[in-house]
Design a protein around this motif. Structure first.
Motif, PDB file in Angstrom:
ATOM      1  N   GLY A  86       0.821  -1.195   0.000  1.00 19.07           N
ATOM      2  CA  GLY A  86       0.000   0.000   0.000  1.00 19.07           C
ATOM      3  C   GLY A  86       0.852   1.241   0.000  1.00 19.07           C
ATOM      4  N   ALA A  87       0.201   2.378   0.146  1.00 16.49           N
ATOM      5  CA  ALA A  87       0.890   3.654   0.196  1.00 16.49           C
ATOM      6  C   ALA A  87       1.592   3.784   1.544  1.00 16.49           C
ATOM      7  CB  ALA A  87      -0.096   4.795  -0.004  1.00 16.49           C
ATOM      8  N   VAL A  88       2.811   4.299   1.503  1.00 17.33           N
ATOM      9  CA  VAL A  88       3.618   4.447   2.714  1.00 17.33           C
ATOM     10  C   VAL A  88       3.707   5.925   3.065  1.00 17.33           C
ATOM     11  CG1 VAL A  88       5.890   4.056   3.759  1.00 17.33           C
ATOM     12  CG2 VAL A  88       4.973   2.408   2.101  1.00 17.33           C
ATOM     13  N   ARG A 118       5.071   1.697  12.000  1.00 22.71           N
ATOM     14  CA  ARG A 118       5.592   0.623  11.157  1.00 22.71           C
ATOM     15  C   ARG A 118       7.013   0.955  10.726  1.00 22.71           C
ATOM     16  NH1 ARG A 118       1.868  -3.622   9.883  1.00 22.71           N
ATOM     17  NH2 ARG A 118       3.778  -4.423   9.026  1.00 22.71           N
ATOM     18  N   GLY A 119       7.671  -0.015  10.146  1.00 14.82           N
ATOM     19  CA  GLY A 119       9.015   0.189   9.621  1.00 14.82           C
ATOM     20  C   GLY A 119      10.074   0.089  10.696  1.00 14.82           C
ATOM     21  N   TYR A 125       3.267   4.756   8.380  1.00 15.06           N
ATOM     22  CA  TYR A 125       1.901   4.247   8.341  1.00 15.06           C
ATOM     23  C   TYR A 125       1.685   3.736   6.924  1.00 15.06           C
ATOM     24  CZ  TYR A 125      -3.103   3.781   8.843  1.00 15.06           C
ATOM     25  OH  TYR A 125      -4.372   3.269   8.896  1.00 15.06           O
ATOM     26  N   ILE A 126       1.211   2.504   6.787  1.00 11.27           N
ATOM     27  CA  ILE A 126       1.029   1.884   5.484  1.00 11.27           C
ATOM     28  C   ILE A 126      -0.435   1.493   5.330  1.00 11.27           C
ATOM     29  CG2 ILE A 126       1.756   0.003   3.967  1.00 11.27           C
ATOM     30  CD1 ILE A 126       4.324  -0.152   5.731  1.00 11.27           C
ATOM     31  N   THR A 127      -1.021   1.894   4.215  1.00  9.51           N
ATOM     32  CA  THR A 127      -2.426   1.584   3.985  1.00  9.51           C
ATOM     33  C   THR A 127      -2.694   1.379   2.499  1.00  9.51           C
ATOM     34  OG1 THR A 127      -4.696   2.321   4.323  1.00  9.51           O
ATOM     35  CG2 THR A 127      -3.080   4.031   3.865  1.00  9.51           C
ATOM     36  N   SER A 128      -3.654   0.529   2.227  1.00 12.09           N
ATOM     37  CA  SER A 128      -4.117   0.367   0.847  1.00 12.09           C
ATOM     38  C   SER A 128      -5.545   0.890   0.712  1.00 12.09           C
ATOM     39  CB  SER A 128      -4.036  -1.104   0.421  1.00 12.09           C
ATOM     40  OG  SER A 128      -4.809  -1.895   1.294  1.00 12.09           O
ATOM     41  N   GLU A 150       4.777  11.420   2.062  1.00 10.65           N
ATOM     42  CA  GLU A 150       4.426  10.151   1.426  1.00 10.65           C
ATOM     43  C   GLU A 150       5.692   9.603   0.799  1.00 10.65           C
ATOM     44  OE1 GLU A 150       1.247   8.130  -1.668  1.00 10.65           O
ATOM     45  OE2 GLU A 150       1.167  10.293  -1.299  1.00 10.65           O
ATOM     46  N   VAL A 151       5.967   8.338   1.088  1.00  4.51           N
ATOM     47  CA  VAL A 151       7.197   7.712   0.605  1.00  4.51           C
ATOM     48  C   VAL A 151       6.862   6.903  -0.644  1.00  4.51           C
ATOM     49  CG1 VAL A 151       9.046   6.101   1.177  1.00  4.51           C
ATOM     50  CG2 VAL A 151       8.056   7.555   2.964  1.00  4.51           C
TER      51      VAL A 151
END
Length: 153
Positions: A86-88, A118-119, A125-128, A150-151
């Protein structure tokens, strides 16, 4: 893993009723009621090994109920599971909690809280979820500083 008001006497004999005893046995790990787990195993003294299936399921339920990643289940090789796809999003400060309803001045964010834990540095924060991505992108675009980004990996 649960708290019981009624307890045992000094000889270990149950003082409660049969109904209380049966309710106690339905808890995920009845042997740990009124006790604590100690995460003191492993190289960094931050691991806990559970062997009973009911205790493992109880810990999984506790982890899910927490809704964060302070406690994670390791795989059979002892590694942390891979991050979800997902987006990081990243914050300079680890373990930051972001409450969108506060910055939006509304509750349209559905009461969500984003915990950047996270990480490796516990700052992602990672989400789809397209809705969450939209909320976080709006927040980042409103900020003047670069604390949140946003990474693109």
């Amino acid at each position: 893993m649960g708290v019981v008001i009624t307890s045992y006497d000094v000889n270990g004999k149950w003082l409660g009723s049969q109904a209380e005893w049966e309710a106690l046995q339905k808890l995920p790990d009845p042997e740990m009621v009124n006790c604590s787990y100690c995460f003191c195993e492993g190289e960094k003294h931050n691991q806990l090994t559970l062997e009973r299936e009911d205790a493992i399921e109880g810990m999984r339920a506790y982890i899910a109920q927490r809704g964060d990643y302070l406690i994670v289940e390791l795989n059979a090789e002892g590694n942390v599971p891979a991050d979800p796809e997902g987006a990081v999003f990243e914050c300079r400060t680890p373990l930051t909690k972001l409450y969108p309803a506060i910055y939006k001045g509304t509750t349209s964010a559905g009461g969500r809280t984003f915990v950047f834990n996270r990480g490796e540095n516990q700052n992602r924060y990672i989400t789809s979820s397209s809705e969450e991505i939209k909320i976080l992108r709006e927040f980042i675009n409103q900020r003047v500083d670069a604390e949140f980004t946003e990474v693109n990996e």
